[in-house]
Design an enzyme around this catalytic site. Structure first.
Site, PDB file in Angstrom:
ATOM      1  N   GLU A 197      -7.982  17.253 -36.002  1.00 33.88           N
ATOM      2  CA  GLU A 197      -9.184  16.685 -35.345  1.00 33.88           C
ATOM      3  C   GLU A 197      -8.845  15.669 -34.162  1.00 33.88           C
ATOM      4  O   GLU A 197      -9.789  15.733 -33.210  1.00 33.88           O
ATOM      5  CB  GLU A 197      -9.999  15.837 -36.565  1.00 33.88           C
ATOM      6  CG  GLU A 197     -10.300  16.727 -37.418  1.00 33.88           C
ATOM      7  CD  GLU A 197     -11.231  15.986 -38.870  1.00 33.88           C
ATOM      8  OE1 GLU A 197     -12.124  16.182 -39.243  1.00 33.88           O
ATOM      9  OE2 GLU A 197     -10.067  15.077 -39.433  1.00 33.88           O
ATOM     10  N   GLN A 237      -6.459   0.398  -7.172  1.00 31.03           N
ATOM     11  CA  GLN A 237      -5.630  -0.134  -8.242  1.00 31.03           C
ATOM     12  C   GLN A 237      -6.188   0.364  -9.784  1.00 31.03           C
ATOM     13  O   GLN A 237      -5.453   0.425 -10.437  1.00 31.03           O
ATOM     14  CB  GLN A 237      -5.960  -1.592  -8.283  1.00 31.03           C
ATOM     15  CG  GLN A 237      -5.207  -2.362  -9.133  1.00 31.03           C
ATOM     16  CD  GLN A 237      -4.992  -3.952  -9.021  1.00 31.03           C
ATOM     17  OE1 GLN A 237      -4.091  -4.267  -8.351  1.00 31.03           O
ATOM     18  NE2 GLN A 237      -5.812  -4.797  -9.870  1.00 31.03           N
ATOM     19  N   ASN A 270       0.760  -1.322  -0.085  1.00 33.60           N
ATOM     20  CA  ASN A 270      -0.050  -0.126   0.048  1.00 33.60           C
ATOM     21  C   ASN A 270       0.833   1.341  -0.183  1.00 33.60           C
ATOM     22  O   ASN A 270       0.678   2.178  -0.911  1.00 33.60           O
ATOM     23  CB  ASN A 270      -0.925   0.041   1.143  1.00 33.60           C
ATOM     24  CG  ASN A 270      -1.831  -1.126   1.198  1.00 33.60           C
ATOM     25  OD1 ASN A 270      -1.949  -1.975   0.036  1.00 33.60           O
ATOM     26  ND2 ASN A 270      -2.684  -1.341   2.265  1.00 33.60           N
ATOM     27  N   LYS A 281      -9.739  14.636 -51.692  1.00 30.43           N
ATOM     28  CA  LYS A 281      -9.714  15.244 -50.282  1.00 30.43           C
ATOM     29  C   LYS A 281      -8.284  15.225 -49.713  1.00 30.43           C
ATOM     30  O   LYS A 281      -7.462  14.365 -49.632  1.00 30.43           O
ATOM     31  CB  LYS A 281     -10.697  14.513 -49.396  1.00 30.43           C
ATOM     32  CG  LYS A 281     -12.171  14.294 -49.646  1.00 30.43           C
ATOM     33  CD  LYS A 281     -12.800  15.608 -49.107  1.00 30.43           C
ATOM     34  CE  LYS A 281     -12.661  15.801 -47.807  1.00 30.43           C
ATOM     35  NZ  LYS A 281     -13.655  14.980 -47.183  1.00 30.43           N
ATOM     36  N   HIS A 340     -18.928  34.224 -31.561  1.00 35.40           N
ATOM     37  CA  HIS A 340     -20.085  33.834 -32.029  1.00 35.40           C
ATOM     38  C   HIS A 340     -19.811  32.947 -33.341  1.00 35.40           C
ATOM     39  O   HIS A 340     -20.814  32.825 -34.018  1.00 35.40           O
ATOM     40  CB  HIS A 340     -21.525  34.582 -32.000  1.00 35.40           C
ATOM     41  CG  HIS A 340     -21.623  35.247 -30.719  1.00 35.40           C
ATOM     42  ND1 HIS A 340     -22.505  34.829 -29.620  1.00 35.40           N
ATOM     43  CD2 HIS A 340     -21.196  36.614 -30.469  1.00 35.40           C
ATOM     44  CE1 HIS A 340     -22.528  35.590 -28.778  1.00 35.40           C
ATOM     45  NE2 HIS A 340     -21.684  36.786 -29.225  1.00 35.40           N
ATOM     46  N   SER A 375      -8.683  10.464 -48.527  1.00 33.49           N
ATOM     47  CA  SER A 375      -9.992   9.798 -48.142  1.00 33.49           C
ATOM     48  C   SER A 375      -9.529   8.589 -49.169  1.00 33.49           C
ATOM     49  O   SER A 375      -9.346   8.608 -50.283  1.00 33.49           O
ATOM     50  CB  SER A 375     -11.100  10.659 -48.845  1.00 33.49           C
ATOM     51  OG  SER A 375     -12.059   9.757 -49.486  1.00 33.49           O
TER      52      SER A 375
HETATM   53  N1  ARG Z   1      -1.742  -3.766  -7.476  1.00 32.23           N
HETATM   54  C1  ARG Z   1      -2.026  -2.920  -6.281  1.00 32.23           C
HETATM   55  C2  ARG Z   1      -2.338  -1.584  -6.469  1.00 32.23           C
HETATM   56  O1  ARG Z   1      -2.215  -0.911  -7.649  1.00 32.23           O
HETATM   57  C3  ARG Z   1      -1.136  -2.946  -5.133  1.00 32.23           C
HETATM   58  C4  ARG Z   1      -1.349  -2.669  -3.795  1.00 32.23           C
HETATM   59  C5  ARG Z   1      -1.852  -3.745  -3.291  1.00 32.23           C
HETATM   60  N2  ARG Z   1      -2.418  -3.789  -1.932  1.00 32.23           N
HETATM   61  C6  ARG Z   1      -3.199  -4.683  -1.365  1.00 32.23           C
HETATM   62  N3  ARG Z   1      -3.312  -4.691  -0.054  1.00 32.23           N
HETATM   63  N4  ARG Z   1      -3.782  -5.597  -2.050  1.00 32.23           N
HETATM   64  O2  ARG Z   1      -3.267  -0.960  -5.673  1.00 32.23           O
END
Ligand code: ARG
Length: 463
Positions: free
Chosen positions: A290, A322, A110, A283, A156, A277
């Site tokens: 675009e 994620q 995390n 064209k 406009h 085209s």
């Molecule tokens: N692949 C996960 C993400 O992108 C990594 C973190 C995963 N953490 C967990 N507690 N499963 O967030």
């Protein structure tokens, strides 16, 4: 090798893996994950978890891994692991054995992924800043090449008042300069280091988070572990900057598409940025412009995606997070392409000065100048506006521009008109009246151009 499993009796279902695994896209974080891992290895060595010798072996193996990824960026994607963090750890263990299993001490994916993504985003912002700078340079180049070109300005989408083409270039220059500033702001705000936050409550090891943060080029460590692992404001903010930039490029694209149409005929695109085209041999289509307009949709979509993902998430980390990566990667990739194509469009753009001038002279674009002239003769503006409007009506029914009407005809609707009115109706006279700072007068534009050049030179991104 999964990074978990001790608690499970069976392995994951294959469809669940398809849903859950992120290596398919987060392999792009390999370089940042390795960088972050080196930082973390040093931090836990400082806390006594790794001996100096162990740290040296881990660092050497991570350096080897970094070199492999550099030589073959597609390598991690072929690994079959759950995510990039699993890939790096498995590769590390395959090189240094059980020692590699110590790296994750006190760390969670995390705080790891939050760190990786900040590192990646910081790098990507640096690239976008360079690309934006090149676009600004091309706009100034066009402004300087077309210093004397007058074009019709629109409100406009109706002809309104003549402006210098350089003034139009500088308008887009202002937008892109603000965009560059927005990216710089976002880069500063995101530059804090989540590592050390653990899964959500802070690591249990006495790591020096200040040194860890600084070693990775961050301004400092994050202040709250719950926030640090779940905060993706920086993704939303950067995607906001991407979306606004994309909107600006879309508007630039649209102006150029209109100008390049046969109806306007102000510019012609180089063959190298046009396509034909398959059916109509004659064209030549402005596809590059675009797509500047078209790509905006997906980039704005990415911003909406991350905001919607974040809405309603309880603290702290949830797997929903994620879903932060693909929109970010996609928006960055496509914005980058657009930004890199802008100089190619502008540097080779052929401006049809005659058509620009003709449009500027038509459409009674000097009616405001007639009103201003009458104001100079003591007529209150509201009345002058009315009289000039009647002169336009006269011109329309006679099929003549204002300056094509006789003095008698003009006097029939605007009694204060004198013979000198015709000088004031000339396009150059109208432009010369607009020398206010920020206006389209030739001197005002020349000094704005000079100032923009100076700011451009001062804001060249490093690297
Ligand atoms: N692949 C996960 C993400 O992108 C990594 C973190 C995963 N953490 C967990 N507690 N499963 O967030």
């Amino acid at each position: 090798m999964a990074l978990w499993g001790g608690r499970f009796e069976t392995g994951p279902d294959s469809l669940f893996r398809e849903l859950n695994d992120s290596l398919r896209f987060d392999h792009r974080l390999a370089e940042q994950d390795i960088r972050g891992s080196v930082g973390w290895a040093r931090a836990i060595a400082g806390a006594g978890v790794l001996s100096p010798d162990e740290l040296a072996r881990v660092e050497a193996a991570l350096a080897e891994l970094a070199a492999l990824v550099k030589a073959d960026p597609g390598l991690p994607a072929r690994g079959g692991d759950e995510d990039i963090h699993s890939w790096v750890e498995r590769e590390l263990i395959s090189r240094v054995g059980d020692l590699g299993k110590k790296l994750h001490t006190g760390r969670s994916r995390n705080d790891q992924v939050a760190t990786d993504l900040r590192l990646w985003t910081r790098d990507a912002i640096g690239e976008r800043a360079r690309e934006l700078w090149e676009c600004r340079r091309s706009l100034l180049g066009l402004a300087e090449r077309e210093a004397g070109t007058v074009v019709s300005g629109y409100t406009h989408l109706q002809r309104a008042q003549p402006v210098l083409l350089a003034h139009w270039c500088l308008a887009y220059g202002e937008m892109l300069e603000r965009d560059q500033g927005r990216f710089a702001d976002a880069s500063q705000r995101l530059n804090i280091c989540p590592l050390g936050s653990g899964a959500l409550a802070g690591t249990a090891y006495p790591v020096d988070r200040d040194a860890l943060a600084r070693g990775l080029g961050f301004a400092g460590p994050s202040r709250n572990s719950l926030d640090a692992v779940s905060d993706r404001d920086f993704v939303a903010e950067v995607l906001g900057a991407c979306a606004i930039t994309a909107v600006h490029l879309s508007r630039l694209g649209e102006d150029l598409i209109l100008w390049g149409s046969q109806e306007f005929g102000f510019v012609e695109f180089d063959d190298a940025v046009s396509s034909g085209s398959s059916l109509m041999p004659q064209k030549k289509n402005p596809d590059a412009a675009e797509l500047l307009r078209g790509k905006c949709g997906r980039i704005v979509g990415s911003l909406v995606a991350i905001l919607t993902t974040l809405k309603g998430l309880p603290l702290a980390y949830n797997k929903d997070l994620q879903e932060d990566k693909e929109p970010l990667f996609d928006a960055m990739d496509h914005l980058s392409m657009c930004l890199r194509v802008v100089p190619r469009i502008l540097d080779t753009l052929k401006v049809r000065r005659g058509a620009c001038l003709e449009a500027a002279q038509g459409g009674y674009s000097n009616a405001t100048d007639l009103a201003d002239y009458l104001v100079g003769r003591g007529v209150p503006f509201r009345e002058a506006h009315e009289q000039a409007g009647r002169a336009v009506r006269l011109g329309l029914s006679a099929g003549l521009p204002l300056e094509g009407l006789s003095i008698e005809q003009l006097r029939s609707v605007a009694p204060m008109v004198q013979a000198d009115v015709f000088e004031r109706l000339a396009i150059s006279a109208g432009m010369a009246k607009r020398e206010v700072p920020g206006g389209t007068g030739p001197h005002a534009v020349a000094s704005a151009l000079h100032a923009a050049r100076t700011r451009l030179d001062a804001s060249r991104p490093v690297g």
